[in-house]
Design a protein around this motif. Structure first.
Motif, PDB file in Angstrom:
ATOM      1  N   GLY A   3      -0.117   1.684  -6.314  1.00 30.56           N
ATOM      2  CA  GLY A   3       1.083   2.447  -5.998  1.00 30.56           C
ATOM      3  C   GLY A   3       2.076   1.557  -5.298  1.00 30.56           C
ATOM      4  O   GLY A   3       1.782   0.418  -4.947  1.00 30.56           O
ATOM      5  N   VAL A  60      -7.015   9.454  -4.400  1.00 30.15           N
ATOM      6  CA  VAL A  60      -6.325   8.660  -3.396  1.00 30.15           C
ATOM      7  C   VAL A  60      -5.139   9.492  -2.908  1.00 30.15           C
ATOM      8  O   VAL A  60      -4.288   9.900  -3.699  1.00 30.15           O
ATOM      9  CB  VAL A  60      -5.849   7.298  -3.956  1.00 30.15           C
ATOM     10  CG1 VAL A  60      -4.997   6.563  -2.933  1.00 30.15           C
ATOM     11  CG2 VAL A  60      -7.053   6.460  -4.341  1.00 30.15           C
ATOM     12  N   ALA A  62      -2.027   9.165  -0.726  1.00 26.48           N
ATOM     13  CA  ALA A  62      -1.232   8.037  -0.238  1.00 26.48           C
ATOM     14  C   ALA A  62       0.094   8.519   0.346  1.00 26.48           C
ATOM     15  O   ALA A  62       1.082   8.681  -0.377  1.00 26.48           O
ATOM     16  CB  ALA A  62      -0.983   7.053  -1.372  1.00 26.48           C
ATOM     17  N   ALA A  69      -3.620   4.510   2.988  1.00 31.09           N
ATOM     18  CA  ALA A  69      -3.919   5.667   2.156  1.00 31.09           C
ATOM     19  C   ALA A  69      -5.357   6.104   2.439  1.00 31.09           C
ATOM     20  O   ALA A  69      -6.095   5.432   3.171  1.00 31.09           O
ATOM     21  CB  ALA A  69      -3.734   5.307   0.683  1.00 31.09           C
ATOM     22  N   ARG A  71      -8.952   7.557   0.549  1.00 29.62           N
ATOM     23  CA  ARG A  71      -9.714   7.771  -0.687  1.00 29.62           C
ATOM     24  C   ARG A  71     -10.720   8.871  -0.392  1.00 29.62           C
ATOM     25  O   ARG A  71     -11.618   8.713   0.432  1.00 29.62           O
ATOM     26  CB  ARG A  71     -10.405   6.480  -1.102  1.00 29.62           C
ATOM     27  CG  ARG A  71     -11.210   6.587  -2.379  1.00 29.62           C
ATOM     28  CD  ARG A  71     -11.751   5.226  -2.785  1.00 29.62           C
ATOM     29  NE  ARG A  71     -10.688   4.417  -3.342  1.00 29.62           N
ATOM     30  CZ  ARG A  71     -10.328   4.426  -4.621  1.00 29.62           C
ATOM     31  NH1 ARG A  71     -10.951   5.206  -5.473  1.00 29.62           N
ATOM     32  NH2 ARG A  71      -9.350   3.666  -5.049  1.00 29.62           N
ATOM     33  N   HIS A  86      -2.556   0.791   0.705  1.00 29.31           N
ATOM     34  CA  HIS A  86      -1.750   1.432  -0.337  1.00 29.31           C
ATOM     35  C   HIS A  86      -1.915   0.748  -1.683  1.00 29.31           C
ATOM     36  O   HIS A  86      -1.875   1.403  -2.720  1.00 29.31           O
ATOM     37  CB  HIS A  86      -0.263   1.435   0.054  1.00 29.31           C
ATOM     38  CG  HIS A  86       0.149   2.694   0.731  1.00 29.31           C
ATOM     39  ND1 HIS A  86       0.600   3.786   0.045  1.00 29.31           N
ATOM     40  CD2 HIS A  86       0.168   3.036   2.033  1.00 29.31           C
ATOM     41  CE1 HIS A  86       0.882   4.748   0.885  1.00 29.31           C
ATOM     42  NE2 HIS A  86       0.621   4.320   2.105  1.00 29.31           N
ATOM     43  N   ASP A  89      -6.544  -0.932  -5.668  1.00 30.44           N
ATOM     44  CA  ASP A  89      -6.489  -0.671  -7.106  1.00 30.44           C
ATOM     45  C   ASP A  89      -7.842  -0.285  -7.699  1.00 30.44           C
ATOM     46  O   ASP A  89      -8.033  -0.338  -8.913  1.00 30.44           O
ATOM     47  CB  ASP A  89      -5.887  -1.852  -7.856  1.00 30.44           C
ATOM     48  CG  ASP A  89      -6.705  -3.130  -7.728  1.00 30.44           C
ATOM     49  OD1 ASP A  89      -7.706  -3.136  -6.974  1.00 30.44           O
ATOM     50  OD2 ASP A  89      -6.339  -4.133  -8.367  1.00 30.44           O
ATOM     51  N   CYS A  92      -9.586   5.553  -9.688  1.00 26.68           N
ATOM     52  CA  CYS A  92      -9.629   6.878  -9.081  1.00 26.68           C
ATOM     53  C   CYS A  92      -9.223   7.904 -10.134  1.00 26.68           C
ATOM     54  O   CYS A  92      -8.570   7.565 -11.122  1.00 26.68           O
ATOM     55  CB  CYS A  92      -8.719   6.964  -7.854  1.00 26.68           C
ATOM     56  SG  CYS A  92      -6.966   6.726  -8.180  1.00 26.68           S
ATOM     57  N   ARG A  95      -4.042   9.926  -8.053  1.00 28.66           N
ATOM     58  CA  ARG A  95      -3.360   9.411  -6.864  1.00 28.66           C
ATOM     59  C   ARG A  95      -2.270  10.417  -6.525  1.00 28.66           C
ATOM     60  O   ARG A  95      -1.435  10.746  -7.372  1.00 28.66           O
ATOM     61  CB  ARG A  95      -2.767   8.044  -7.159  1.00 28.66           C
ATOM     62  CG  ARG A  95      -2.103   7.405  -5.981  1.00 28.66           C
ATOM     63  CD  ARG A  95      -1.547   6.013  -6.374  1.00 28.66           C
ATOM     64  NE  ARG A  95      -1.054   5.348  -5.212  1.00 28.66           N
ATOM     65  CZ  ARG A  95      -1.764   4.625  -4.361  1.00 28.66           C
ATOM     66  NH1 ARG A  95      -3.047   4.455  -4.587  1.00 28.66           N
ATOM     67  NH2 ARG A  95      -1.213   4.065  -3.319  1.00 28.66           N
ATOM     68  N   THR A  97       0.806  11.285  -3.921  1.00 25.39           N
ATOM     69  CA  THR A  97       1.691  10.668  -2.942  1.00 25.39           C
ATOM     70  C   THR A  97       2.754  11.652  -2.477  1.00 25.39           C
ATOM     71  O   THR A  97       3.158  12.545  -3.217  1.00 25.39           O
ATOM     72  CB  THR A  97       2.388   9.415  -3.513  1.00 25.39           C
ATOM     73  OG1 THR A  97       3.141   9.788  -4.664  1.00 25.39           O
ATOM     74  CG2 THR A  97       1.386   8.338  -3.894  1.00 25.39           C
TER      75      THR A  97
END
Length: 177
Positions: A3, A60, A62, A69, A71, A86, A89, A92, A95, A97
């Motif tokens: 991200g 995640v 974030a 972030a 998890r 953040h 990688d 997941c 994500r 946000t």
């Protein structure tokens, strides 16, 4: 899934001093947040059944205005929360946000998840079905901020009122309804 890196007031990226400090001291928040997930699972195991296969998925979370972030693997009594950078990688399912205060408000049910999503204040990348399952589970759990932060009885009621008041102040400051 990577991200965009969080940039604080100094313009430093997620690799900056704040993220480094939070990552160095992540063990305590991980214990508290993991304990909160497992505590809800112990009190309301049926809630986690709504997740189906998504209970073993990693999500995640974030915050766009926070240097790290989170998890989340919501696997009931074995669920866990890890603090990650953040730019983590690792694979997941999804994500999620958005601003920290809004994400907290979504967790405790005081903000409308659909409105936040359709207004693009919250973004979701990845498996939409898994994210909807997570949303339905959180909604059914009827969490308070005290639950999210891992506060347990007998302190629950006074802390819940205090935490709710603190979140209300944060919401007003951040312009979150």
């Amino acid at each position: 899934m990577g991200g965009a890196a969080w940039r604080g007031r100094t313009g430093r990226s997620a690799g900056g001093a704040a993220a480094d400090l939070l990552m160095a001291f992540r063990a305590a928040p991980e214990r508290v947040l993991t304990g909160a997930v497992r505590g809800v699972a112990a009190r309301r195991p049926e809630v986690f059944e709504r997740l189906g296969d998504a209970r073993r998925a990693d999500f995640v979370i974030a915050p766009t205005d926070f240097p790290v972030a989170f998890r989340l693997r919501p696997d009931g009594r074995t669920g866990e929360v890890k603090v990650v950078r953040h730019d983590d990688d690792a694979p997941c399912a999804a994500r999620i946000t958005g601003p920290l205060v809004l994400l907290l408000s979504l967790l405790d049910g005081s903000a409308d998840a659909d409105a936040a999503f359709f207004s693009r204040r919250v973004r979701i990348e990845g498996d939409t079905d898994a994210t909807v399952a997570l949303h339905n589970t959180l909604e059914a759990a009827e969490l308070s901020l005290a639950d999210v932060l891992g506060v347990r009885p007998p302190l629950r009621e006074p802390v819940t009122r205090g935490a709710s008041a603190a979140l209300a102040v944060l919401r007003r400051h951040a312009g979150v309804a």
